[in-house]
Design an enzyme around this catalytic site. Structure first.
Site, PDB file in Angstrom:
ATOM      1  N   ASP A 124     117.885 135.329 -64.967  1.00  0.00           N
ATOM      2  CA  ASP A 124     116.769 135.896 -64.201  1.00  0.00           C
ATOM      3  C   ASP A 124     117.206 136.154 -62.765  1.00  0.00           C
ATOM      4  O   ASP A 124     116.751 137.116 -62.134  1.00  0.00           O
ATOM      5  CB  ASP A 124     115.572 134.941 -64.225  1.00  0.00           C
ATOM      6  CG  ASP A 124     114.859 134.983 -65.561  1.00  0.00           C
ATOM      7  OD1 ASP A 124     114.950 136.014 -66.255  1.00  0.00           O
ATOM      8  OD2 ASP A 124     114.217 133.977 -65.919  1.00  0.00           O
ATOM      9  N   GLY A 125     118.093 135.288 -62.253  1.00  0.00           N
ATOM     10  CA  GLY A 125     118.618 135.474 -60.895  1.00  0.00           C
ATOM     11  C   GLY A 125     119.337 136.815 -60.770  1.00  0.00           C
ATOM     12  O   GLY A 125     119.222 137.505 -59.749  1.00  0.00           O
TER      13      GLY A 125
ATOM     14  N   ASN B 169     109.506 137.695 -57.621  1.00  0.00           N
ATOM     15  CA  ASN B 169     109.067 136.336 -57.960  1.00  0.00           C
ATOM     16  C   ASN B 169     108.081 135.794 -56.935  1.00  0.00           C
ATOM     17  O   ASN B 169     106.973 135.448 -57.262  1.00  0.00           O
ATOM     18  CB  ASN B 169     110.248 135.360 -57.963  1.00  0.00           C
ATOM     19  CG  ASN B 169     110.892 135.231 -59.333  1.00  0.00           C
ATOM     20  OD1 ASN B 169     110.384 135.753 -60.307  1.00  0.00           O
ATOM     21  ND2 ASN B 169     112.003 134.544 -59.388  1.00  0.00           N
ATOM     22  N   GLU B 170     108.570 135.674 -55.697  1.00  0.00           N
ATOM     23  CA  GLU B 170     107.727 135.056 -54.668  1.00  0.00           C
ATOM     24  C   GLU B 170     108.302 135.261 -53.286  1.00  0.00           C
ATOM     25  O   GLU B 170     109.456 135.642 -53.118  1.00  0.00           O
ATOM     26  CB  GLU B 170     107.558 133.536 -54.902  1.00  0.00           C
ATOM     27  CG  GLU B 170     108.727 132.642 -54.536  1.00  0.00           C
ATOM     28  CD  GLU B 170     109.886 132.688 -55.493  1.00  0.00           C
ATOM     29  OE1 GLU B 170     110.929 133.238 -55.089  1.00  0.00           O
ATOM     30  OE2 GLU B 170     109.778 132.218 -56.613  1.00  0.00           O
TER      31      GLU B 170
ATOM     32  N   ALA C 251     104.559 120.616 -50.424  1.00  0.00           N
ATOM     33  CA  ALA C 251     104.467 119.312 -49.754  1.00  0.00           C
ATOM     34  C   ALA C 251     103.631 119.357 -48.476  1.00  0.00           C
ATOM     35  O   ALA C 251     104.147 119.188 -47.363  1.00  0.00           O
ATOM     36  CB  ALA C 251     105.873 118.765 -49.449  1.00  0.00           C
TER      37      ALA C 251
ATOM     38  N   ARG D 150      99.879 122.038 -42.616  1.00  0.00           N
ATOM     39  CA  ARG D 150     101.040 121.316 -42.085  1.00  0.00           C
ATOM     40  C   ARG D 150     101.803 120.766 -43.268  1.00  0.00           C
ATOM     41  O   ARG D 150     101.226 120.133 -44.149  1.00  0.00           O
ATOM     42  CB  ARG D 150     100.608 120.146 -41.197  1.00  0.00           C
ATOM     43  CG  ARG D 150     100.082 120.548 -39.849  1.00  0.00           C
ATOM     44  CD  ARG D 150      99.617 119.338 -39.059  1.00  0.00           C
ATOM     45  NE  ARG D 150      99.096 119.732 -37.764  1.00  0.00           N
ATOM     46  CZ  ARG D 150      97.896 120.248 -37.578  1.00  0.00           C
ATOM     47  NH1 ARG D 150      97.085 120.453 -38.597  1.00  0.00           N
ATOM     48  NH2 ARG D 150      97.483 120.571 -36.365  1.00  0.00           N
TER      49      ARG D 150
ATOM     50  N   ASP E  44     105.817 121.209 -45.691  1.00  0.00           N
ATOM     51  CA  ASP E  44     107.128 121.864 -45.834  1.00  0.00           C
ATOM     52  C   ASP E  44     107.000 123.386 -45.876  1.00  0.00           C
ATOM     53  O   ASP E  44     107.847 124.086 -45.348  1.00  0.00           O
ATOM     54  CB  ASP E  44     107.823 121.386 -47.111  1.00  0.00           C
ATOM     55  CG  ASP E  44     108.411 119.995 -46.947  1.00  0.00           C
ATOM     56  OD1 ASP E  44     108.255 119.420 -45.855  1.00  0.00           O
ATOM     57  OD2 ASP E  44     109.028 119.483 -47.901  1.00  0.00           O
TER      58      ASP E  44
HETATM   59  P1  NAP Z   1     118.913 129.585 -58.239  1.00  0.00           P
HETATM   60  O1  NAP Z   1     118.474 128.459 -57.356  1.00  0.00           O
HETATM   61  O2  NAP Z   1     120.361 129.751 -58.548  1.00  0.00           O
HETATM   62  O3  NAP Z   1     118.126 129.535 -59.647  1.00  0.00           O
HETATM   63  C1  NAP Z   1     116.795 129.249 -59.749  1.00  0.00           C
HETATM   64  C2  NAP Z   1     116.380 129.136 -61.219  1.00  0.00           C
HETATM   65  O4  NAP Z   1     115.142 129.848 -61.364  1.00  0.00           O
HETATM   66  C3  NAP Z   1     117.357 129.732 -62.229  1.00  0.00           C
HETATM   67  O5  NAP Z   1     117.425 128.855 -63.347  1.00  0.00           O
HETATM   68  C4  NAP Z   1     116.704 131.042 -62.602  1.00  0.00           C
HETATM   69  O6  NAP Z   1     117.005 131.467 -63.921  1.00  0.00           O
HETATM   70  C5  NAP Z   1     115.249 130.651 -62.546  1.00  0.00           C
HETATM   71  N1  NAP Z   1     114.318 131.756 -62.420  1.00  0.00           N
HETATM   72  C6  NAP Z   1     114.377 132.842 -61.603  1.00  0.00           C
HETATM   73  N2  NAP Z   1     113.298 133.624 -61.800  1.00  0.00           N
HETATM   74  C7  NAP Z   1     112.556 133.023 -62.764  1.00  0.00           C
HETATM   75  C8  NAP Z   1     111.324 133.339 -63.387  1.00  0.00           C
HETATM   76  N3  NAP Z   1     110.624 134.417 -63.043  1.00  0.00           N
HETATM   77  N4  NAP Z   1     110.838 132.483 -64.322  1.00  0.00           N
HETATM   78  C9  NAP Z   1     111.496 131.374 -64.672  1.00  0.00           C
HETATM   79  N5  NAP Z   1     112.681 131.021 -64.120  1.00  0.00           N
HETATM   80  C10 NAP Z   1     113.190 131.831 -63.166  1.00  0.00           C
HETATM   81  O7  NAP Z   1     118.374 130.924 -57.558  1.00  0.00           O
HETATM   82  P2  NAP Z   1     118.416 132.402 -58.044  1.00  0.00           P
HETATM   83  O8  NAP Z   1     119.012 132.510 -59.417  1.00  0.00           O
HETATM   84  O9  NAP Z   1     118.969 133.224 -56.934  1.00  0.00           O
HETATM   85  O10 NAP Z   1     116.861 132.675 -58.156  1.00  0.00           O
HETATM   86  C11 NAP Z   1     116.029 132.676 -57.035  1.00  0.00           C
HETATM   87  C12 NAP Z   1     114.763 132.036 -57.483  1.00  0.00           C
HETATM   88  O11 NAP Z   1     114.960 130.630 -57.543  1.00  0.00           O
HETATM   89  C13 NAP Z   1     113.593 132.171 -56.541  1.00  0.00           C
HETATM   90  O12 NAP Z   1     112.933 133.401 -56.730  1.00  0.00           O
HETATM   91  C14 NAP Z   1     112.755 130.979 -56.916  1.00  0.00           C
HETATM   92  O13 NAP Z   1     111.762 131.311 -57.865  1.00  0.00           O
HETATM   93  C15 NAP Z   1     113.700 130.021 -57.587  1.00  0.00           C
HETATM   94  N6  NAP Z   1     113.713 128.755 -56.864  1.00  0.00           N
HETATM   95  C16 NAP Z   1     113.162 127.694 -57.494  1.00  0.00           C
HETATM   96  C17 NAP Z   1     113.073 126.479 -56.838  1.00  0.00           C
HETATM   97  C18 NAP Z   1     112.437 125.328 -57.551  1.00  0.00           C
HETATM   98  O14 NAP Z   1     112.010 125.507 -58.713  1.00  0.00           O
HETATM   99  N7  NAP Z   1     112.316 124.172 -56.917  1.00  0.00           N
HETATM  100  C19 NAP Z   1     113.549 126.332 -55.540  1.00  0.00           C
HETATM  101  C20 NAP Z   1     114.113 127.439 -54.925  1.00  0.00           C
HETATM  102  C21 NAP Z   1     114.179 128.670 -55.597  1.00  0.00           C
HETATM  103  P3  NAP Z   1     118.446 131.946 -64.400  1.00  0.00           P
HETATM  104  O15 NAP Z   1     119.249 130.705 -64.579  1.00  0.00           O
HETATM  105  O16 NAP Z   1     118.142 132.644 -65.685  1.00  0.00           O
HETATM  106  O17 NAP Z   1     118.994 132.861 -63.342  1.00  0.00           O
END
Ligand code: NAP
Length: 270
Positions: free
Chosen positions: A45-46, A124-125, A187, A150, A152
């Site tokens: 998804d990334g 995504n967001e 948070a 107030r 994170d």
């Molecule tokens: P990453 O930190 O390397 O991966 C974040 C994880 O989120 C990966 O497992 C990715 O899937 C999964 N993901 C992305 N879009 C998704 C969706 N729409 N539904 C379900 N899972 C999803 O970062 P990245 O790959 O660059 O992705 C950025 C995304 O990370 C941000 O948009 C945010 O949603 C997410 N993120 C999550 C957290 C958290 O859950 N605490 C914190 C920071 C960011 P794949 O392994 O298939 O790529």
């Protein structure tokens, strides 16, 4: 019809890209990076988030699809061993001029600074966090103060992004046929002095949310995988992007709730 492939860069994704180029050639699709009609993302998804941001100025004519080379993705929902089937279905629908697609809502943010307004889109967001101190910000909905936050940070997600960061924050999973955005707290501080709503909220497409951070605060802003540090923000407005959606090519049915079950629950239930 023109297509491009965006891959994660690992060996499996690169091999699959070469295989896909070989397979799709027989259907007469033209490989073109600048202005494709279909973008195939190979990775996770990334990877699809990267593809989206590369082509976010051409959303009116591009449809995305994805093969996942890791775990099942929400956007990347084809398996590597289905590359032949995907090429066949894509090739046939291109030749019949019958490319079906679903459209998902996006979140638009309008960042106001002393210099003017910048507009951005997220698949995504979008998140807002304090860099070196607690984020302090007023949150207004439809021009009325809801709370002083107030904590994170604040996460504002799309329905298709509701399974990503938003889910980790206790937000609801939202079907992408709903034109809505979700606000989830990261948070928050809640005690006798500071108070926030504490629940994720959904806004319909005709509502908007404005965040006014304390002046000169160092803020970390994220749009999907993209991060920027700012200290010049006066306010950020979030709303469902009007007239702009992302298109996902659908060559077979794969309902959203089936994807939710496969990604988070699995089949080995007792
Ligand atoms: P990453 O930190 O390397 O991966 C974040 C994880 O989120 C990966 O497992 C990715 O899937 C999964 N993901 C992305 N879009 C998704 C969706 N729409 N539904 C379900 N899972 C999803 O970062 P990245 O790959 O660059 O992705 C950025 C995304 O990370 C941000 O948009 C945010 O949603 C997410 N993120 C999550 C957290 C958290 O859950 N605490 C914190 C920071 C960011 P794949 O392994 O298939 O790529």
């Amino acid at each position: 019809m023109k297509y491009n492939v965006i891959h994660r860069g690992d060996d499996i994704s690169i091999q699959l890209m070469h295989r896909f180029h070989e397979l799709i050639r027989q259907y007469g699709l033209i490989h073109e990076e600048a202005s494709p009609d279909i973008v195939l993302s190979i990775g996770g998804d990334g990877t699809l988030l990267h593809a989206f941001h590369q082509y976010k100025d051409q959303l009116d004519h591009i449809a995305f699809t994805g093969i996942h080379t890791g775990r099942l993705g929400f956007y990347a929902d084809w398996k590597p061993d289905e590359v032949e089937l995907l090429a066949q279905l894509m090739g046939e629908s291109a030749n019949q001029n019958d490319l079906r697609a679903v459209k998902y809502p996006l979140v638009e943010i309008q960042i106001t600074t002393a210099q003017g307004i910048e507009t951005e889109l997220a698949l995504n967001e979008f998140t807002l966090k304090g860099v070196d101190a607690t984020l302090v910000a007023q949150l207004h909905i439809n021009d009325e103060l809801l709370e002083t936050f107030r904590g994170d940070g604040i996460c504002i997600s799309t329905p298709s992004g509701s399974t990503a960061y938003n889910k980790s924050l206790g937000g609801a999973i939202v079907h992408p046929s709903l034109d809505a955005i979700q606000i989830a707290e990261i948070a928050s501080i809640n005690n006798r002095v500071f108070r926030t709503l504490g629940s994720p909220i959904l806004l319909p497409k005709h509502h908007h949310c404005d965040i006014y951070p304390r002046a000169n605060q160092n803020i970390l802003l994220s749009l999907d995988h993209l991060y920027m540090q700012r200290n010049d923000i006066i306010s950020i407005r979030s709303l469902v992007a009007a007239g702009k959606k992302v298109k996902f090519a659908r060559f077979r049915p794969f309902p959203f709730w089936s994807r939710v079950r496969e990604a988070f629950i699995g089949y080995d239930m007792v």
